[in-house]
Design an enzyme around this catalytic site. Structure first.
Site, short mmCIF file in Angstrom:
data_model
loop_
_atom_site.label_atom_id
_atom_site.label_comp_id
_atom_site.label_asym_id
_atom_site.label_seq_id
_atom_site.Cartn_x
_atom_site.Cartn_y
_atom_site.Cartn_z
N ARG A 1 38.34 31.91 53.22
CA ARG A 1 38.87 33.12 52.30
C ARG A 1 40.04 32.77 51.51
O ARG A 1 40.95 32.29 52.37
CB ARG A 1 38.67 34.58 52.83
CG ARG A 1 37.28 35.00 53.05
CD ARG A 1 36.49 35.71 52.05
NE ARG A 1 35.38 36.11 52.07
CZ ARG A 1 34.10 35.59 52.29
NH1 ARG A 1 33.96 34.22 51.92
NH2 ARG A 1 33.13 36.35 52.51
N GLU B 1 39.78 35.34 42.79
CA GLU B 1 38.78 34.61 42.01
C GLU B 1 38.07 35.68 40.95
O GLU B 1 38.31 36.85 41.13
CB GLU B 1 37.80 34.39 43.07
CG GLU B 1 37.98 33.38 44.18
CD GLU B 1 37.11 33.31 45.09
OE1 GLU B 1 35.83 33.62 45.31
OE2 GLU B 1 37.35 32.30 46.36
N HIS C 1 33.78 28.32 44.53
CA HIS C 1 33.28 29.33 45.75
C HIS C 1 31.97 29.05 45.78
O HIS C 1 31.15 29.88 45.68
CB HIS C 1 33.91 30.72 45.61
CG HIS C 1 33.87 31.54 46.74
ND1 HIS C 1 34.30 32.78 47.11
CD2 HIS C 1 32.92 31.27 47.79
CE1 HIS C 1 34.01 33.01 48.21
NE2 HIS C 1 33.00 32.35 48.82
#
Length: 292
Positions: free
Chosen positions: A212, A241, A259
């Site tokens: 993360r 993000e 991601h």
């Protein structure tokens, strides 16, 4: 996860929360893409009994608050282990061998102009430190060991494995050529990789993060790269993000991915089936298949 939404609509005529005029009566909420499920969201669903999360990480869900309210929570473990572990191993190989940097070098015309791509580093013999030796961490370690890397690790306690344990992230970083971050997200791991860890990694060390964005102090990471205090990074996750720090975009020593750790057709479908299994089980028996 549009296909999961389609499945839920077909099976349960499940509406999108934003389209609900009256949220009363909603017993199960399916969340994904990092969508928050905190106290405010729970307040808006007075009859909520279960939160089914699309993803192995569930730092977007306030599990403690859900538990206090008697709401159970599930995630999608195991089915994405291989995909994320594959990507973690790829990023280690990439940062050491400069694969995507070499691709950019060729595309830019530099090779055709007679320029020489710089020498890179072997994976074999490199010490790879895995920060967080859960299912995914162990799977990534096995893949990297097959490349000839020497695996070290840190987790909350030593595991029954042959790899070398270190008592802290700083100790692990100090021993590593590449530090691979594979811890859960959430308040307990926020900025676990800070300036001290990056300094311990050193000017010839690389950081890979497929966990993360919150686990790494992004400001400290940018500063370490700009100052030459680490050699480079491979990043699949970011603090805000989809926004990536501008300072990283032009750097050839950083690999940037959007991601995509679990983003394969097979893995996402398997995750969706786990979501449906949890919804089915809860509505039929009041149980979850993969409770957190």
């Amino acid at each position: 996860m549009p296909f999961v939404r389609e499945w839920l609509e077909e099976r349960y005529a499940a509406p999108v929360l934003a389209d609900l005029a009256q949220p009363a009566g909603v017993e199960v909420a399916v969340v994904g893409g990092g969508a928050p499920a905190g106290a405010a969201e729970m307040d808006s669903l007075p009859d909520l009994r279960a939160i089914v999360n699309f993803g192995v990480g569930y730092d977007n869900v306030d599990v403690a608050e859900a538990s206090r309210r008697g709401i159970v929570v599930s995630n999608t473990p195991d089915v994405l282990t291989d995909a994320v572990a594959d990507l973690a191993a790829f990023l280690v190989v990439d940062v050491l061998r400069g694969i995507t940097a070499a691709d950019r070098f060729v595309r830019s015309g530099a090779w055709a102009r007679g320029e020489k791509f710089p020498l890179t580093r072997d994976v074999r013999g490199a010490v790879v430190g895995v920060l967080g030796l859960g299912r995914i961490g162990a799977a990534a370690a096995e893949r990297l060991e097959a490349f000839g890397a020497e695996v070290h690790y840190h987790s909350r306690s030593p595991k029954d494995v042959a790899w070398t344990y270190h008592a802290s992230p700083v100790e692990l970083a100090s021993a590593s050529d590449v530090l691979v971050v594979l811890t859960p997200g959430g308040a307990g791991t926020e900025h676990l990789v800070d300036a001290a860890v990056l300094d311990a990694l050193g000017p010839e060390g690389y950081l890979v993060n497929v966990a993360r964005g919150s686990v790494v102090d992004e400001v400290a990471l940018v500063a370490a790269l700009e100052d030459g205090r680490i050699a480079g990074a491979g990043l699949d996750v970011f603090a805000d993000e989809p926004h990536v720090p501008e300072a990283l975009l032009a750097r050839d020593d950083v690999v940037l991915l959007p991601h995509v750790g679990s983003a394969t057709t097979q893995t996402r479908e398997a995750m969706g089936r786990v979501v449906l299994d949890n919804v089915d089980a809860f509505l039929e028996r009041g149980e979850l298949v993969t409770p957190v």
